[in-house]
Motif scaffolding. Structure first.
Motif, PDB file in Angstrom:
ATOM      1  N   ALA A  91       0.854  -1.188   0.000  1.00  0.00           N
ATOM      2  CA  ALA A  91       0.000   0.000   0.000  1.00  0.00           C
ATOM      3  C   ALA A  91       0.890   1.238   0.000  1.00  0.00           C
ATOM      4  N   ALA A  92       0.680   2.118  -0.966  1.00  0.00           N
ATOM      5  CA  ALA A  92       1.534   3.300  -1.089  1.00  0.00           C
ATOM      6  C   ALA A  92       1.533   4.184   0.160  1.00  0.00           C
ATOM      7  N   PRO A  93       0.393   4.403   0.859  1.00  0.00           N
ATOM      8  CA  PRO A  93       0.456   5.227   2.073  1.00  0.00           C
ATOM      9  C   PRO A  93       1.437   4.674   3.104  1.00  0.00           C
ATOM     10  N   ALA A  94       1.400   3.369   3.339  1.00  0.00           N
ATOM     11  CA  ALA A  94       2.326   2.772   4.303  1.00  0.00           C
ATOM     12  C   ALA A  94       3.759   2.833   3.799  1.00  0.00           C
ATOM     13  N   PHE A  95       3.936   2.676   2.484  1.00  0.00           N
ATOM     14  CA  PHE A  95       5.277   2.736   1.900  1.00  0.00           C
ATOM     15  C   PHE A  95       5.914   4.100   2.160  1.00  0.00           C
ATOM     16  N   PHE A  96       5.196   5.180   1.838  1.00  0.00           N
ATOM     17  CA  PHE A  96       5.762   6.513   2.018  1.00  0.00           C
ATOM     18  C   PHE A  96       5.923   6.852   3.498  1.00  0.00           C
ATOM     19  N   GLU A  97       4.992   6.402   4.333  1.00  0.00           N
ATOM     20  CA  GLU A  97       5.123   6.660   5.762  1.00  0.00           C
ATOM     21  C   GLU A  97       6.394   6.013   6.302  1.00  0.00           C
ATOM     22  N   ARG A  98       6.660   4.776   5.957  1.00  0.00           N
ATOM     23  CA  ARG A  98       7.868   4.096   6.422  1.00  0.00           C
ATOM     24  C   ARG A  98       9.121   4.774   5.872  1.00  0.00           C
ATOM     25  N   LEU A  99       9.050   5.193   4.617  1.00  0.00           N
ATOM     26  CA  LEU A  99      10.226   5.817   4.011  1.00  0.00           C
ATOM     27  C   LEU A  99      10.618   7.085   4.760  1.00  0.00           C
ATOM     28  N   PHE A 100       9.628   7.914   5.099  1.00  0.00           N
ATOM     29  CA  PHE A 100       9.917   9.195   5.750  1.00  0.00           C
ATOM     30  C   PHE A 100      10.187   9.050   7.244  1.00  0.00           C
ATOM     31  N   THR A 101       9.556   8.083   7.897  1.00  0.00           N
ATOM     32  CA  THR A 101       9.691   8.006   9.354  1.00  0.00           C
ATOM     33  C   THR A 101      10.821   7.096   9.803  1.00  0.00           C
ATOM     34  N   ARG A 102      11.364   6.268   8.920  1.00  0.00           N
ATOM     35  CA  ARG A 102      12.462   5.373   9.283  1.00  0.00           C
ATOM     36  C   ARG A 102      13.803   5.817   8.702  1.00  0.00           C
ATOM     37  N   ASN A 103      13.816   7.009   8.102  1.00  0.00           N
ATOM     38  CA  ASN A 103      15.046   7.585   7.557  1.00  0.00           C
ATOM     39  C   ASN A 103      15.094   9.062   7.903  1.00  0.00           C
ATOM     40  N   PRO A 104      16.274   9.654   7.966  1.00  0.00           N
ATOM     41  CA  PRO A 104      16.330  11.116   8.095  1.00  0.00           C
ATOM     42  C   PRO A 104      15.624  11.757   6.898  1.00  0.00           C
ATOM     43  N   PRO A 105      14.721  12.700   7.127  1.00  0.00           N
ATOM     44  CA  PRO A 105      13.998  13.300   5.995  1.00  0.00           C
ATOM     45  C   PRO A 105      14.920  13.829   4.901  1.00  0.00           C
ATOM     46  N   GLU A 106      16.063  14.391   5.298  1.00  0.00           N
ATOM     47  CA  GLU A 106      16.986  14.947   4.302  1.00  0.00           C
ATOM     48  C   GLU A 106      17.487  13.867   3.353  1.00  0.00           C
ATOM     49  N   ARG A 107      17.679  12.638   3.866  1.00  0.00           N
ATOM     50  CA  ARG A 107      18.112  11.527   3.003  1.00  0.00           C
ATOM     51  C   ARG A 107      17.017  11.172   1.997  1.00  0.00           C
ATOM     52  N   VAL A 108      15.773  11.140   2.470  1.00  0.00           N
ATOM     53  CA  VAL A 108      14.660  10.813   1.575  1.00  0.00           C
ATOM     54  C   VAL A 108      14.535  11.855   0.474  1.00  0.00           C
ATOM     55  N   LEU A 109      14.668  13.120   0.838  1.00  0.00           N
ATOM     56  CA  LEU A 109      14.522  14.185  -0.154  1.00  0.00           C
ATOM     57  C   LEU A 109      15.623  14.119  -1.196  1.00  0.00           C
ATOM     58  N   ARG A 110      16.850  13.844  -0.757  1.00  0.00           N
ATOM     59  CA  ARG A 110      17.939  13.728  -1.729  1.00  0.00           C
ATOM     60  C   ARG A 110      17.742  12.503  -2.625  1.00  0.00           C
ATOM     61  N   PHE A 111      17.161  11.438  -2.077  1.00  0.00           N
ATOM     62  CA  PHE A 111      16.866  10.274  -2.895  1.00  0.00           C
ATOM     63  C   PHE A 111      15.825  10.633  -3.967  1.00  0.00           C
ATOM     64  N   LEU A 112      14.786  11.352  -3.577  1.00  0.00           N
ATOM     65  CA  LEU A 112      13.758  11.727  -4.540  1.00  0.00           C
ATOM     66  C   LEU A 112      14.314  12.632  -5.635  1.00  0.00           C
ATOM     67  N   ASP A 113      15.385  13.344  -5.345  1.00  0.00           N
ATOM     68  CA  ASP A 113      16.045  14.168  -6.355  1.00  0.00           C
ATOM     69  C   ASP A 113      17.142  13.421  -7.103  1.00  0.00           C
ATOM     70  N   GLY A 114      17.368  12.145  -6.753  1.00  0.00           N
ATOM     71  CA  GLY A 114      18.375  11.356  -7.451  1.00  0.00           C
ATOM     72  C   GLY A 114      19.792  11.648  -7.027  1.00  0.00           C
ATOM     73  N   LEU A 115      20.010  12.049  -5.768  1.00  0.00           N
ATOM     74  CA  LEU A 115      21.320  12.523  -5.337  1.00  0.00           C
ATOM     75  C   LEU A 115      21.953  11.677  -4.231  1.00  0.00           C
ATOM     76  N   THR A 116      21.359  10.527  -3.888  1.00  0.00           N
ATOM     77  CA  THR A 116      21.896   9.719  -2.803  1.00  0.00           C
ATOM     78  C   THR A 116      22.967   8.753  -3.310  1.00  0.00           C
ATOM     79  N   SER A 117      23.752   8.242  -2.364  1.00  0.00           N
ATOM     80  CA  SER A 117      24.793   7.264  -2.663  1.00  0.00           C
ATOM     81  C   SER A 117      24.212   5.850  -2.572  1.00  0.00           C
ATOM     82  N   PRO A 118      24.896   4.850  -3.138  1.00  0.00           N
ATOM     83  CA  PRO A 118      24.408   3.468  -3.021  1.00  0.00           C
ATOM     84  C   PRO A 118      24.240   3.016  -1.575  1.00  0.00           C
ATOM     85  N   ALA A 119      25.156   3.424  -0.690  1.00  0.00           N
ATOM     86  CA  ALA A 119      25.031   3.023   0.712  1.00  0.00           C
ATOM     87  C   ALA A 119      23.755   3.584   1.334  1.00  0.00           C
TER      88      ALA A 119
END
Length: 382
Positions: free
Chosen positions: A326-354
């Motif tokens: 379910a997409a609502p649970a997917f996005f909730e877990r993504l934002f609440t189990r990671n630093p928000p700044e990491r999620v935002l950089r991922f959405l912009d395509g700027l994160t590292s493989p690690a």
């Protein structure tokens, strides 16, 4: 007319490119824009992630250091520092581009480009009758284009927003509602609301769906009124309405369909398949092209997102479309189990493989593994 750059289509991607060329001090180029609509089409709004400072700050409608997320687990406020969620309307972007075009000596051609004939050394832009409009060393094409082949999943991010005004202070300008999944969920897809305040009495309130097909006017109207009732807001005056649809697909788009034709914007791969975000990638394309021109190189930007990100998006789309996650649970877990700044950089395509390993580990692993296996099988079969 012979030019160095022919900019086909005069929307957001071309506007950002003209501003980038002007800001970089690119001079001596012969540039023409080719578009039948000198008004740039309908009004639109772009939202994007940015740092504590941005060259667009003078024309931003608003920027928020905090966002609220309403998921299955309830309400959560996320501090985005040092990043911000920002919003800008198309009017000021187009105005800045017009001023840049005047300084650059751009020739505006009001015509429809029906064909781009590329002989490997120059591109002849032709109208519907086959007559030559302009010849260019390079054509940068930002018009909508079909993907190279159909995708395994095709959804739309489709939405309708109301610019509203209240008679009393009802909005918090310091925080935006980023995703509010309390909206009724469609049978296939996901819906959510946005509230983007521009002041204590004004905001853009939007209803958005990720699903295979758009709603009719009555459907959007009902959804927005239902969302306002959910927010328990007083009577509001609707000052403007905007809507749109953005492709969300793992279908590939040809960024360079011929040697001297380069596509920009959504047609050039700037739209993130899993979210529909486009603006930041369009800005990167503009800056890369301006930098290349200044250096005397070919005006060809890098791919908007790493290939591994496109694969992860394909898996996510498959998981949502097949009902594995379910997409609502997917996005909730993504934002609440990671630093928000990491999620935002991922959405912009700027994160590292690690960082991406950590992001993937925060999603529902078993169903996402099934989605990845299904995607692999579909690729092999294809």
């Amino acid at each position: 007319m012979d030019v160095d750059l022919a900019l086909i289509g005069y929307g957001g991607a071309t506007s950002l490119l003209l501003s980038a060329l002007d800001r970089r001090g690119v001079g001596g180029l012969r540039i023409a824009t080719v578009d039948p609509d000198v008004t740039h089409g309908h009004h639109r709004t772009w939202a994007f992630w940015t740092g504590p400072r941005d060259d667009l700050d003078p024309i931003l409608d608003a920027a928020w250091p905090r966002v609220d997320l309403y998921g299955p687990g309830g309400a959560r406020r996320l501090d985005l520092g040092p990043m911000r969620y920002a919003m800008v309307q198309s009017g000021p972007i187009f105005q800045r581009a017009g001023e840049a075009a005047a300084r650059l000596g751009v020739r505006g051609i009001s015509a429809s480009a029906a064909a781009l004939d590329d002989d490997g050394t120059e591109v002849t832009v032709r109208d519907g009758d086959g007559a030559a409009i302009v010849r260019a060393k390079w054509a940068l094409d930002s018009r909508p284009a079909a993907p190279e082949r159909p995708g395994r999943t095709f959804w739309l991010q489709h939405f309708r927003g109301w610019w509203v005004r209240a008679e009393a202070d009802v909005f918090d300008p310091g925080s935006a509602i980023l995703m509010d999944f309390r909206t009724p969920q469609p049978a296939r897809g996901v819906s959510f609301g946005y509230v983007l305040p521009t002041g204590p009495r004004s905001a853009l309130i939007e209803y958005t769906e990720f699903s295979p097909a758009r709603l009719d006017d009555a459907g959007y109207e009902t959804a927005l009124r239902s969302y306002l009732k959910l927010l328990r807001l007083p009577d509001l005056v609707v000052e403007k309405v905007e809507d749109g649809a953005i492709p969300m697909t793992d279908a590939p788009f040809a960024q360079r369909p011929s040697p001297r034709v380069v596509r920009l914007g959504t047609a050039g791969g700037a739209t993130r398949p899993s979210t529909g975000y486009t603006f930041s990638a369009m800005r990167r394309q503009a800056e890369q092209i301006a930098g290349a021109v200044l250096a005397g190189s070919d005006p060809v930007p890098a791919p908007a997102y790493p290939r591994r990100h496109m694969w992860m998006d394909a898996v996510a789309l498959r998981a949502w479309d097949r009902g594995l996650v379910a997409a609502p649970a997917f996005f909730e877990r993504l934002f609440t189990r990671n630093p928000p700044e990491r999620v935002l950089r991922f959405l912009d395509g700027l994160t590292s493989p690690a960082e991406e390993v950590a992001l993937m580990a925060s999603t529902p692993l078993l169903p996402m593994t099934w989605a990845a296996a299904g995607d692999l099988f579909a690729r092999l079969r294809g």
